[in-house]
Design a protein around this motif. Structure first.
Motif, PDB file in Angstrom:
ATOM      1  N   ILE A 192      37.936  41.622  49.531  1.00  0.00           N
ATOM      2  CA  ILE A 192      38.374  40.270  49.177  1.00  0.00           C
ATOM      3  C   ILE A 192      39.760  39.987  49.766  1.00  0.00           C
ATOM      4  O   ILE A 192      40.025  38.891  50.265  1.00  0.00           O
ATOM      5  CB  ILE A 192      38.381  40.097  47.639  1.00  0.00           C
ATOM      6  CG1 ILE A 192      36.942  40.034  47.111  1.00  0.00           C
ATOM      7  CG2 ILE A 192      39.144  38.844  47.228  1.00  0.00           C
ATOM      8  CD1 ILE A 192      36.827  40.141  45.608  1.00  0.00           C
ATOM      9  N   HIS A 193      40.625  40.976  49.729  1.00  0.00           N
ATOM     10  CA  HIS A 193      41.977  40.791  50.264  1.00  0.00           C
ATOM     11  C   HIS A 193      41.955  40.586  51.776  1.00  0.00           C
ATOM     12  O   HIS A 193      42.579  39.648  52.301  1.00  0.00           O
ATOM     13  CB  HIS A 193      42.846  42.001  49.915  1.00  0.00           C
ATOM     14  CG  HIS A 193      44.206  41.959  50.530  1.00  0.00           C
ATOM     15  ND1 HIS A 193      45.166  41.039  50.149  1.00  0.00           N
ATOM     16  CD2 HIS A 193      44.769  42.701  51.523  1.00  0.00           C
ATOM     17  CE1 HIS A 193      46.268  41.226  50.867  1.00  0.00           C
ATOM     18  NE2 HIS A 193      46.046  42.228  51.711  1.00  0.00           N
TER      19      HIS A 193
ATOM     20  N   GLU B 221      42.713  36.646  49.836  1.00  0.00           N
ATOM     21  CA  GLU B 221      43.326  36.485  48.521  1.00  0.00           C
ATOM     22  C   GLU B 221      44.361  37.595  48.295  1.00  0.00           C
ATOM     23  O   GLU B 221      44.113  38.761  48.628  1.00  0.00           O
ATOM     24  CB  GLU B 221      42.271  36.543  47.410  1.00  0.00           C
ATOM     25  CG  GLU B 221      41.328  35.362  47.410  1.00  0.00           C
ATOM     26  CD  GLU B 221      40.341  35.411  46.239  1.00  0.00           C
ATOM     27  OE1 GLU B 221      40.562  36.220  45.304  1.00  0.00           O
ATOM     28  OE2 GLU B 221      39.349  34.654  46.280  1.00  0.00           O
ATOM     29  N   GLU B 222      45.486  37.234  47.738  1.00  0.00           N
ATOM     30  CA  GLU B 222      46.488  38.217  47.339  1.00  0.00           C
ATOM     31  C   GLU B 222      46.063  38.777  45.983  1.00  0.00           C
ATOM     32  O   GLU B 222      46.030  38.051  44.986  1.00  0.00           O
ATOM     33  CB  GLU B 222      47.869  37.574  47.237  1.00  0.00           C
ATOM     34  CG  GLU B 222      49.005  38.557  47.054  1.00  0.00           C
ATOM     35  CD  GLU B 222      49.200  39.482  48.252  1.00  0.00           C
ATOM     36  OE1 GLU B 222      49.571  40.650  48.016  1.00  0.00           O
ATOM     37  OE2 GLU B 222      48.979  39.038  49.384  1.00  0.00           O
TER      38      GLU B 222
ATOM     39  N   THR C 134      44.654  41.514  37.992  1.00  0.00           N
ATOM     40  CA  THR C 134      43.256  41.737  38.358  1.00  0.00           C
ATOM     41  C   THR C 134      42.917  43.219  38.318  1.00  0.00           C
ATOM     42  O   THR C 134      41.885  43.632  37.781  1.00  0.00           O
ATOM     43  CB  THR C 134      42.976  41.178  39.761  1.00  0.00           C
ATOM     44  OG1 THR C 134      43.214  39.773  39.773  1.00  0.00           O
ATOM     45  CG2 THR C 134      41.532  41.441  40.162  1.00  0.00           C
TER      46      THR C 134
ATOM     47  N   PRO D 280      38.703  32.220  42.003  1.00  0.00           N
ATOM     48  CA  PRO D 280      38.963  33.169  43.094  1.00  0.00           C
ATOM     49  C   PRO D 280      37.967  34.325  42.986  1.00  0.00           C
ATOM     50  O   PRO D 280      37.539  34.685  41.886  1.00  0.00           O
ATOM     51  CB  PRO D 280      40.396  33.644  42.820  1.00  0.00           C
ATOM     52  CG  PRO D 280      40.999  32.594  41.945  1.00  0.00           C
ATOM     53  CD  PRO D 280      39.877  32.039  41.130  1.00  0.00           C
TER      54      PRO D 280
ATOM     55  N   SER E   7      32.985  38.841  48.842  1.00  0.00           N
ATOM     56  CA  SER E   7      33.645  38.189  49.970  1.00  0.00           C
ATOM     57  C   SER E   7      32.672  37.273  50.708  1.00  0.00           C
ATOM     58  O   SER E   7      33.039  36.156  51.111  1.00  0.00           O
ATOM     59  CB  SER E   7      34.195  39.245  50.939  1.00  0.00           C
ATOM     60  OG  SER E   7      35.157  40.060  50.312  1.00  0.00           O
TER      61      SER E   7
ATOM     62  N   HIS F  27      45.655  35.736  34.184  1.00  0.00           N
ATOM     63  CA  HIS F  27      46.632  36.256  35.157  1.00  0.00           C
ATOM     64  C   HIS F  27      47.689  37.132  34.496  1.00  0.00           C
ATOM     65  O   HIS F  27      48.879  37.035  34.807  1.00  0.00           O
ATOM     66  CB  HIS F  27      47.291  35.107  35.926  1.00  0.00           C
ATOM     67  CG  HIS F  27      46.341  34.376  36.816  1.00  0.00           C
ATOM     68  ND1 HIS F  27      46.726  33.302  37.605  1.00  0.00           N
ATOM     69  CD2 HIS F  27      45.007  34.550  37.058  1.00  0.00           C
ATOM     70  CE1 HIS F  27      45.681  32.861  38.290  1.00  0.00           C
ATOM     71  NE2 HIS F  27      44.628  33.607  37.967  1.00  0.00           N
TER      72      HIS F  27
ATOM     73  N   LYS G  31      32.276  33.923  48.878  1.00  0.00           N
ATOM     74  CA  LYS G  31      33.389  32.993  49.064  1.00  0.00           C
ATOM     75  C   LYS G  31      33.401  32.400  50.469  1.00  0.00           C
ATOM     76  O   LYS G  31      33.679  31.211  50.641  1.00  0.00           O
ATOM     77  CB  LYS G  31      34.719  33.688  48.778  1.00  0.00           C
ATOM     78  CG  LYS G  31      34.957  34.022  47.325  1.00  0.00           C
ATOM     79  CD  LYS G  31      34.974  32.777  46.429  1.00  0.00           C
ATOM     80  CE  LYS G  31      36.194  31.919  46.627  1.00  0.00           C
ATOM     81  NZ  LYS G  31      36.257  30.807  45.641  1.00  0.00           N
TER      82      LYS G  31
ATOM     83  N   GLN H  70      38.472  37.407  43.260  1.00  0.00           N
ATOM     84  CA  GLN H  70      39.027  38.533  42.511  1.00  0.00           C
ATOM     85  C   GLN H  70      38.905  38.337  41.004  1.00  0.00           C
ATOM     86  O   GLN H  70      39.069  39.289  40.240  1.00  0.00           O
ATOM     87  CB  GLN H  70      40.488  38.766  42.880  1.00  0.00           C
ATOM     88  CG  GLN H  70      41.428  37.643  42.487  1.00  0.00           C
ATOM     89  CD  GLN H  70      42.866  37.949  42.855  1.00  0.00           C
ATOM     90  OE1 GLN H  70      43.491  38.816  42.262  1.00  0.00           O
ATOM     91  NE2 GLN H  70      43.357  37.261  43.861  1.00  0.00           N
TER      92      GLN H  70
END
Length: 303
Positions: free
Chosen positions: A266-267, A272-273, A278, A96, A23, A144, A26, A98
């Motif tokens: 991270i969420h 990020e969703e 993931t 991302p 985190s 994904h 980012k 994640q």
């Protein structure tokens, strides 16, 4: 407090900190490019590592280090921090968090692969299963959840994240031969790698313009990811050491908590969703790591 409890506390604190660094990467990269982040983080880590050496009364280890070990540590500084973090931060810049974080977690599998040609180790059926599980997890995450489509979210970013695991694994393979104090060797490597980072920043980027967010996030990365956690983990391993090796193995297994905790940070911190793919892909990667760890423990018991 006995050594077992001390080892657990130091281990949990280290794993907790490691869980936040993706985190932090980012957040810092929203204000800085990868080279600028590395420049500031490395400067902070040098201060942190020097402070640790002073606190431990071991600063003299830098000057008493045998010349061969000094040269080794200096050369290792090209791998870490220079090449490793340039590549890793660029991967985080493109992907991302994640995705980049779980892919980077495959470094232990890369280490096992490189140990075959570099250390003469042999590959077993369990090794092959662990490698398949881990890299299948990478494909699940980076597509994904559509692994058979082979449509990667960002192929360059995935390639860089995997390349960072090669650099990190090479660093640890070559570092195993060092007889220098671990923190002294790490500090010397950072001191030797820092001029390369300055040159690369001046040539390919520019000196950063600092604000509170970029300064604090870069300092956090340097102090925790690249500095103090190394000393904390070594302390946990020291307290955990037992004649049969079970104590060290128990604490080492705490590292499997880190990537899952990292997704939570991270969420909530990056926003990020977290995709189901993931979590599923990370499950494959962790399963591969556990299988590889089980294989090593079995070998040690039979030795």
């Amino acid at each position: 407090m006995n050594n077992r409890k001390k080892a657990l506390i130091f281990g949990l604190v280290t794993v907790g900190i490691w869980s936040t660094v993706a985190s932090a990467f980012k957040i810092a990269l929203t204000r800085l490019d990868p080279l600028q982040l590395l420049l500031m983080a490395c400067a902070t880590s040098i201060v942190a590592l020097t402070g640790i050496m002073v606190f431990q009364g071991k600063l003299h280890e830098l000057t008493r280090m045998p010349r061969r070990e000094m040269i080794r540590s200096a050369l290792l500084g090209v791998l870490n921090p220079f090449l490793y973090y340039v590549i890793l931060f660029k991967a985080y810049d493109l992907l991302p968090a994640q995705e980049a974080q779980p892919i980077n977690y495959t470094w232990a599998i890369t280490l096992s692969l490189l140990s075959i040609p570099l250390l003469g180790q042999k590959m077993s059926g369990k090794d092959m299963a662990a490698i398949f599980l881990s890299y299948f997890g990478v494909v699940v995450i980076s597509t994904h959840g559509n692994p058979f489509s082979l449509e990667f979210s960002n192929l360059t970013g995935v390639g860089l994240a995997l390349a960072s695991t090669v650099i990190w694994a090479l660093y640890w393979i070559f570092n195993t031969r060092s007889k220098a104090d671990p923190i002294a060797g790490l500090l010397l490597g950072f001191l030797c790698g820092f001029p390369l980072i300055i040159i690369a920043t001046l040539v390919f980027s520019e000196l950063p313009t600092l604000d509170m967010t970029s300064a604090l996030s870069a300092a956090y990365v340097g102090f925790f990811e690249m500095g103090i956690t190394f000393a904390l983990w070594l302390t946990a391993m020291k307290y955990a050491a037992t004649p049969d090796g079970e104590g060290t193995a128990r604490i080492a297994n705490l590292i499997f908590l880190s990537p899952f905790l990292s997704l939570i940070f991270i969420h909530f911190l990056v926003g990020e969703e977290i995709l189901p793919a993931t979590i599923a892909g990370l499950g494959f990667i962790v399963a591969g790591n556990i299988l590889m760890q089980y294989k090593k423990n079995t070998q040690n018991e039979n030795a």
